[in-house]
Write an enzyme that holds these catalytic residues in place. Structure first.
Site, PDB file in Angstrom:
ATOM      1  N   CYS A  99      52.698  48.594  34.187  1.00 51.84           N
ATOM      2  CA  CYS A  99      51.706  49.399  34.911  1.00 51.84           C
ATOM      3  C   CYS A  99      52.389  49.984  36.144  1.00 51.84           C
ATOM      4  CB  CYS A  99      50.471  48.565  35.268  1.00 51.84           C
ATOM      5  SG  CYS A  99      50.790  47.190  36.389  1.00 51.84           S
ATOM      6  N   ASN A 137      52.546  46.392  39.034  1.00 55.11           N
ATOM      7  CA  ASN A 137      52.880  45.075  38.462  1.00 55.11           C
ATOM      8  C   ASN A 137      52.182  43.931  39.218  1.00 55.11           C
ATOM      9  OD1 ASN A 137      55.833  43.023  37.793  1.00 55.11           O
ATOM     10  ND2 ASN A 137      54.048  43.324  36.532  1.00 55.11           N
ATOM     11  N   CYS A 176      48.352  44.033  39.051  1.00 55.04           N
ATOM     12  CA  CYS A 176      46.991  43.953  38.480  1.00 55.04           C
ATOM     13  C   CYS A 176      47.038  43.958  36.948  1.00 55.04           C
ATOM     14  CB  CYS A 176      46.115  45.103  38.980  1.00 55.04           C
ATOM     15  SG  CYS A 176      45.861  45.110  40.772  1.00 55.04           S
ATOM     16  N   ARG A 177      47.160  45.146  36.354  1.00 57.35           N
ATOM     17  CA  ARG A 177      46.989  45.260  34.899  1.00 57.35           C
ATOM     18  C   ARG A 177      48.098  44.606  34.092  1.00 57.35           C
ATOM     19  NH1 ARG A 177      46.528  51.602  35.150  1.00 57.35           N
ATOM     20  NH2 ARG A 177      47.934  51.104  36.880  1.00 57.35           N
ATOM     21  N   SER A 178      49.376  44.897  34.418  1.00 56.45           N
ATOM     22  CA  SER A 178      50.438  44.375  33.542  1.00 56.45           C
ATOM     23  C   SER A 178      50.628  42.860  33.636  1.00 56.45           C
ATOM     24  CB  SER A 178      51.756  45.139  33.723  1.00 56.45           C
ATOM     25  OG  SER A 178      52.283  45.003  35.015  1.00 56.45           O
ATOM     26  N   ASP A 212      43.057  51.832  36.333  1.00 55.78           N
ATOM     27  CA  ASP A 212      43.622  51.135  37.485  1.00 55.78           C
ATOM     28  C   ASP A 212      42.481  50.503  38.293  1.00 55.78           C
ATOM     29  OD1 ASP A 212      44.817  50.370  39.810  1.00 55.78           O
ATOM     30  OD2 ASP A 212      45.854  52.273  40.173  1.00 55.78           O
TER      31      ASP A 212
END
Ligand code: 4NP
Length: 153
Positions: free
Chosen positions: A7, A10, A12-14, A121
């Site tokens: 993401c 690095n 939150c999402r990934s 995001d």
């Protein structure tokens, strides 16, 4: 098989995608890591909202440490899943060959093939955004593993 989740930050999402896929693939020979296209949060642990969201699901990502994607990741990983189109474009821009490019996929395409859909995001939003990210990644990684297991059989 080695899989990299990517993401922007690095945090939150990934890292969420890393934790979710790792938790559901312990019986398989799959290694999972994550990285950000930016260095904004280099060396940091995941956002507390990401940590709390996954803790509720029994997954601990509190010890992960943010790092930036590098071209060496094309050599180290078999599949590179990006969370959104901007991450996809940034990773593709670093590819050195067609072989590198072929490793890069949008994660939501596992769930909705050909859609080029995004994992939104959640950084500037509230807790519900993190819950939504969890649900989307959970579904996409389920589909990915289902397809992978069908290929192996
Ligand atoms: P991520 O979320 O890409 O899912 O880790 C973000 C984290 C930080 C920023 C943007 C997105 N930021 O602009 O600092």
């Amino acid at each position: 098989m080695k899989i990299l989740m990517v993401c922007l930050g690095n945090i939150c999402r990934s890292p969420m995608a890393e934790g979710i896929l790792r938790a559901k693939s312990t019986h398989l020979e799959i290694e999972v890591d994550s990285a950000g296209t930016s260095s904004y949060h280099y060396g940091e642990n995941p956002d507390v909202r990401a940590v709390h969201t996954l803790r509720k699901k029994g997954i601990n990502i509190s010890n992960l440490i943010a790092r930036q994607f590098t071209t060496a990741d094309f050599d180290a990983f078999d599949i590179i899943f990006t969370m959104d189109k901007s991450n996809y474009d940034n990773v593709i821009a670093l590819a050195r060959s067609n072989q590198d490019k072929q490793k890069v996929r949008m994660l939501v395409n596992e769930l909705h093939p050909g859609s080029n859909g995004e994992v939104p995001d959640p950084y500037f939003g509230g807790d519900q955004g993190f819950e939504d990210v969890y649900n989307l990644i959970d579904e996409a990684t389920d589909k990915f593993l289902m397809r992978l297991q069908n290929e192996v059989q």
